[in-house]
Design a protein around this motif. Structure first.
Motif, PDB file in Angstrom:
ATOM      1  N   THR A  46       1.020  -1.070   0.045  1.00 50.25           N
ATOM      2  CA  THR A  46      -0.083   0.208  -0.021  1.00 50.25           C
ATOM      3  C   THR A  46       1.042   1.102  -0.070  1.00 50.25           C
ATOM      4  O   THR A  46       2.091   1.216   0.464  1.00 50.25           O
ATOM      5  CB  THR A  46      -0.772   0.104   1.285  1.00 50.25           C
ATOM      6  OG1 THR A  46      -0.014   0.341   2.442  1.00 50.25           O
ATOM      7  CG2 THR A  46      -1.806  -1.171   1.276  1.00 50.25           C
ATOM      8  N   ALA A  47       0.477   2.380  -0.524  1.00 51.34           N
ATOM      9  CA  ALA A  47       1.016   3.569  -0.588  1.00 51.34           C
ATOM     10  C   ALA A  47       1.399   3.837   0.936  1.00 51.34           C
ATOM     11  O   ALA A  47       2.460   4.632   1.205  1.00 51.34           O
ATOM     12  CB  ALA A  47       0.010   4.718  -0.986  1.00 51.34           C
ATOM     13  N   GLU A  48       0.546   3.578   2.129  1.00 52.59           N
ATOM     14  CA  GLU A  48       0.832   3.987   3.330  1.00 52.59           C
ATOM     15  C   GLU A  48       2.132   3.217   3.860  1.00 52.59           C
ATOM     16  O   GLU A  48       3.182   3.730   4.458  1.00 52.59           O
ATOM     17  CB  GLU A  48      -0.301   3.567   3.910  1.00 52.59           C
ATOM     18  CG  GLU A  48      -0.001   3.884   5.816  1.00 52.59           C
ATOM     19  CD  GLU A  48      -1.499   3.466   6.638  1.00 52.59           C
ATOM     20  OE1 GLU A  48      -1.569   3.839   7.771  1.00 52.59           O
ATOM     21  OE2 GLU A  48      -2.282   2.820   5.980  1.00 52.59           O
ATOM     22  N   ARG A  49       2.109   1.866   3.424  1.00 53.88           N
ATOM     23  CA  ARG A  49       3.315   1.017   3.635  1.00 53.88           C
ATOM     24  C   ARG A  49       4.542   1.612   3.128  1.00 53.88           C
ATOM     25  O   ARG A  49       5.823   1.451   3.789  1.00 53.88           O
ATOM     26  CB  ARG A  49       2.815  -0.461   3.427  1.00 53.88           C
ATOM     27  CG  ARG A  49       4.014  -1.631   3.724  1.00 53.88           C
ATOM     28  CD  ARG A  49       4.067  -1.844   5.221  1.00 53.88           C
ATOM     29  NE  ARG A  49       5.139  -1.021   5.895  1.00 53.88           N
ATOM     30  CZ  ARG A  49       5.030  -0.946   7.276  1.00 53.88           C
ATOM     31  NH1 ARG A  49       4.099  -1.738   7.815  1.00 53.88           N
ATOM     32  NH2 ARG A  49       6.000  -0.213   7.945  1.00 53.88           N
ATOM     33  N   PHE A  50       4.411   1.859   1.977  1.00 55.85           N
ATOM     34  CA  PHE A  50       5.743   2.507   1.308  1.00 55.85           C
ATOM     35  C   PHE A  50       6.001   3.682   2.042  1.00 55.85           C
ATOM     36  O   PHE A  50       7.239   3.844   2.216  1.00 55.85           O
ATOM     37  CB  PHE A  50       5.304   2.586  -0.253  1.00 55.85           C
ATOM     38  CG  PHE A  50       6.543   3.541  -0.827  1.00 55.85           C
ATOM     39  CD1 PHE A  50       7.405   2.524  -1.548  1.00 55.85           C
ATOM     40  CD2 PHE A  50       6.731   4.864  -1.286  1.00 55.85           C
ATOM     41  CE1 PHE A  50       8.446   3.290  -2.395  1.00 55.85           C
ATOM     42  CE2 PHE A  50       7.504   5.242  -2.043  1.00 55.85           C
ATOM     43  CZ  PHE A  50       8.488   4.550  -2.445  1.00 55.85           C
ATOM     44  N   THR A  51       5.387   4.649   2.460  1.00 56.14           N
ATOM     45  CA  THR A  51       5.541   5.968   3.204  1.00 56.14           C
ATOM     46  C   THR A  51       6.287   5.193   4.400  1.00 56.14           C
ATOM     47  O   THR A  51       7.464   6.152   4.692  1.00 56.14           O
ATOM     48  CB  THR A  51       4.473   6.599   3.413  1.00 56.14           C
ATOM     49  OG1 THR A  51       3.678   6.806   2.055  1.00 56.14           O
ATOM     50  CG2 THR A  51       4.875   8.008   4.213  1.00 56.14           C
ATOM     51  N   VAL A  52       5.624   4.712   5.217  1.00 58.11           N
ATOM     52  CA  VAL A  52       6.227   4.088   6.429  1.00 58.11           C
ATOM     53  C   VAL A  52       7.714   3.494   6.339  1.00 58.11           C
ATOM     54  O   VAL A  52       8.659   4.066   6.974  1.00 58.11           O
ATOM     55  CB  VAL A  52       5.317   3.207   7.162  1.00 58.11           C
ATOM     56  CG1 VAL A  52       6.145   2.540   8.465  1.00 58.11           C
ATOM     57  CG2 VAL A  52       4.031   3.813   7.556  1.00 58.11           C
ATOM     58  N   ASP A  53       7.882   2.692   5.496  1.00 55.84           N
ATOM     59  CA  ASP A  53       9.138   2.093   5.016  1.00 55.84           C
ATOM     60  C   ASP A  53      10.038   3.040   4.602  1.00 55.84           C
ATOM     61  O   ASP A  53      11.402   2.833   5.022  1.00 55.84           O
ATOM     62  CB  ASP A  53       9.002   0.927   3.919  1.00 55.84           C
ATOM     63  CG  ASP A  53       8.314  -0.278   4.324  1.00 55.84           C
ATOM     64  OD1 ASP A  53       8.176  -0.207   5.574  1.00 55.84           O
ATOM     65  OD2 ASP A  53       8.011  -1.062   3.387  1.00 55.84           O
ATOM     66  N   TYR A  54       9.611   4.043   4.075  1.00 52.50           N
ATOM     67  CA  TYR A  54      10.712   5.012   3.319  1.00 52.50           C
ATOM     68  C   TYR A  54      11.175   5.919   4.757  1.00 52.50           C
ATOM     69  O   TYR A  54      12.269   6.187   4.824  1.00 52.50           O
ATOM     70  CB  TYR A  54       9.963   6.278   2.579  1.00 52.50           C
ATOM     71  CG  TYR A  54      10.807   7.380   1.956  1.00 52.50           C
ATOM     72  CD1 TYR A  54      12.068   6.962   1.617  1.00 52.50           C
ATOM     73  CD2 TYR A  54      10.413   8.701   2.268  1.00 52.50           C
ATOM     74  CE1 TYR A  54      12.867   8.092   1.147  1.00 52.50           C
ATOM     75  CE2 TYR A  54      11.215   9.813   2.033  1.00 52.50           C
ATOM     76  CZ  TYR A  54      12.261   9.491   1.340  1.00 52.50           C
ATOM     77  OH  TYR A  54      13.136  10.677   1.260  1.00 52.50           O
ATOM     78  N   PHE A  55      10.214   6.326   5.590  1.00 60.11           N
ATOM     79  CA  PHE A  55      10.416   7.242   6.879  1.00 60.11           C
ATOM     80  C   PHE A  55      11.469   6.486   7.772  1.00 60.11           C
ATOM     81  O   PHE A  55      12.239   6.953   8.200  1.00 60.11           O
ATOM     82  CB  PHE A  55       9.388   7.916   7.279  1.00 60.11           C
ATOM     83  CG  PHE A  55       8.835   8.967   6.480  1.00 60.11           C
ATOM     84  CD1 PHE A  55       9.808  10.379   6.743  1.00 60.11           C
ATOM     85  CD2 PHE A  55       7.798   9.152   5.511  1.00 60.11           C
ATOM     86  CE1 PHE A  55       9.132  11.513   6.036  1.00 60.11           C
ATOM     87  CE2 PHE A  55       7.558  10.339   4.907  1.00 60.11           C
ATOM     88  CZ  PHE A  55       8.348  11.527   4.886  1.00 60.11           C
ATOM     89  N   ASN A  56      11.101   5.232   7.863  1.00 62.89           N
ATOM     90  CA  ASN A  56      11.838   4.321   8.741  1.00 62.89           C
ATOM     91  C   ASN A  56      13.350   3.967   8.289  1.00 62.89           C
ATOM     92  O   ASN A  56      14.260   4.177   8.966  1.00 62.89           O
ATOM     93  CB  ASN A  56      11.316   3.001   8.867  1.00 62.89           C
ATOM     94  CG  ASN A  56      10.033   2.823   9.970  1.00 62.89           C
ATOM     95  OD1 ASN A  56       9.886   3.794  10.566  1.00 62.89           O
ATOM     96  ND2 ASN A  56       9.297   2.058   9.766  1.00 62.89           N
ATOM     97  N   SER A  57      13.499   4.039   7.005  1.00 62.53           N
ATOM     98  CA  SER A  57      14.759   4.200   6.475  1.00 62.53           C
ATOM     99  C   SER A  57      15.680   5.250   6.525  1.00 62.53           C
ATOM    100  O   SER A  57      16.853   5.224   7.069  1.00 62.53           O
ATOM    101  CB  SER A  57      14.672   3.694   4.872  1.00 62.53           C
ATOM    102  OG  SER A  57      14.346   4.791   4.146  1.00 62.53           O
TER     103      SER A  57
END
Length: 459
Positions: A196-207
């Motif tokens: 999901t776009a939400e999961r992509f966003t969370v993964d990005y900011f966690n990185s």
């Protein structure tokens, strides 16, 4: 106060021995207090924890039907209750397990060898749900174009329709269809990833926080097929949009297939950068509108057959006529009927079905006809009073016809009532106007965009 590092937490989770039988027994006590006796007996009988690993509880259930119901209706409650007893529980997964004829003291040992339906697991490496395939997708006039586009992509990935962008309101089957593409290409050996776009966003900011941005980039660039759901979530998220922009270019330049979904047309994603919107439009954009009555009936027949539920034709037609919302509402009504049928051990007649859906059906949206007239008139920059006048001016006729169409399709107002409220017109005039708009919408284009925007204004 110092914080425990994730690695230490993982070590604790891996080494801690939790009595899963006691954990679930305690959870059942709390769950029983929070729901009706009938619900508890129906949905939680013959359930048990089969494993607890790295904070993920795998809950054994007796059937696919029970699994889906618990996941849809009780997931949050189950997770909350488990976390009250064991705080490090972070996630719940389900496994359909064979019922043992004799209960044993050590349940976890008795069921670990009896997980017969591994195909129902969501694969953690790609996030694809194996139930979402083209074979289980019900095709009707409302989604035939989207289905054809998705099938084409699955046959010629990276060549035809790249990206494929499917949009439509919630519950119209977007997620099923885009994951069907992923599951089909996975069979051919392609490396697929769904997020999901939400999961992509969370993964990005966690990185970014963990200093692993390069690993994040490498992870998403390794796939042959990227399937991203609900991209409207990225509205106004500039940093994530920039990352997606560069990822898109990398994948697209290497003929890797990209599939998106959204609840609205990409042109209406107001918080999205223009360069991303233009890339969304570079391939194929296709809409999945609400299912028509014929399609709703076909969906009901297919879903009933999949769940081994017998429905008479008059029940199917009544449900298709009475529930004109999204597919999830149809499935919800079907689940209620199935539950009652299982409890009673017989096929339900029409009158009993009517009683069931009468209490569970979502109320129709309510809005005064004058409010609809005002919003549509303002959209076309004309005076609302002109809609009611006996005029054939071009700038008024089209908005009036659109109002008639929306009142009929979205609010189920009768033809005579629409005619009476809009200047005392005959109901045949209303029917003609609605059919005219409906036929013109089949061609897409500007009118389709106008209807989409007007519906957004009426939310």
């Amino acid at each position: 106060m110092s914080q425990t590092s994730p690695s230490i937490i993982n070590n604790i989770l891996q080494t801690e021995q939790v009595d899963t039988k006691k954990l679930w027994d305690d959870a059942l006590v709390a769950i029983e207090l929070g729901i009706t006796p009938a619900n508890f007996k129906t949905w939680f009988r013959d359930t048990r924890i089969v494993s607890l690993e790295d904070g993920t509880v795998t809950l054994g259930v007796p059937s696919v039907f029970v699994r889906d119901w618990l996941q849809d209706k009780f997931q949050s409650m189950i997770l909350r209750v488990l976390r009250e007893n064991t705080p490090h529980v972070r996630n719940i997964e389900y496994a359909v397990v064979a019922r043992t004829e004799k209960k044993q003291e050590n349940r976890t040992q008795s069921v670990n060898a009896a997980l017969p339906l591994e195909e129902y697991y969501i694969n953690k490496s790609d996030n694809l749900n194996p139930r979402y395939t083209f074979d289980t997708f019900v095709i009707g006039p409302f989604n035939a174009l989207a289905h054809a586009a998705a099938k084409t992509v699955s046959e010629k990935p990276g060549i035809t329709y790249n990206p494929l962008f499917i949009y439509g309101k919630t519950g119209h089957g977007k997620t099923h269809l885009i994951q069907a593409v992923g599951n089909q290409l996975k069979k051919t050996g392609k490396k697929v990833f769904y997020a999901t776009a939400e999961r992509f966003t969370v993964d990005y900011f966690n990185s970014l926080q963990n200093g692993t941005a390069n690993s994040f980039k490498d992870k998403y660039r390794q796939y042959d097929v990227l399937v991203m759901d609900d991209v409207q979530f990225l509205n106004s998220k500039e940093k994530t949009q920039e990352e997606l922009f560069h990822l898109f270019n990398t994948l697209h330049d290497n003929n890797k297939q990209i599939v998106f979904s959204s609840d609205i047309h990409p042109a209406l994603l107001s918080g999205m950068e223009e360069r991303l919107r233009s890339r969304f439009a570079a391939g194929m954009i296709v809409d999945i509108p609400a299912p028509d009555q014929e399609s709703r009936a076909a969906i009901l027949r297919a879903k009933a057959a999949q769940n081994h539920l017998t429905l008479s034709e008059d029940v199917i037609q009544h449900l298709a006529e009475s529930i004109n919302g999204n597919i999830r509402e149809l499935e919800g009504a079907l689940n209620s009927i199935m539950c009652q049928s299982q409890l009673l051990g017989r096929i339900l007649p029409l009158e009993e079905v009517k009683d069931i859906i009468k209490n569970s059906a979502r109320p129709r949206r309510s809005m005064a006809i004058d409010d609809v007239v005002e919003k549509v008139a303002n959209f076309f920059n004309i005076e609302p009073a002109s809609i009611y006048e006996k005029t054939r001016r071009k700038e008024v006729v089209k908005p009036r016809q659109l109002i008639m169409y929306i009142l009929r399709e979205d609010f189920a107002v009768s033809y005579p009532t629409i005619g009476q409220k809009l200047g005392g017109r005959d109901h045949t005039t209303v029917i003609h106007s609605c059919e005219k708009i409906k036929n013109e919408l089949k061609n897409g284009g500007e009118l389709e965009e106008e209807v989409t925007q007007i519906r957004a204004l009426l939310k």
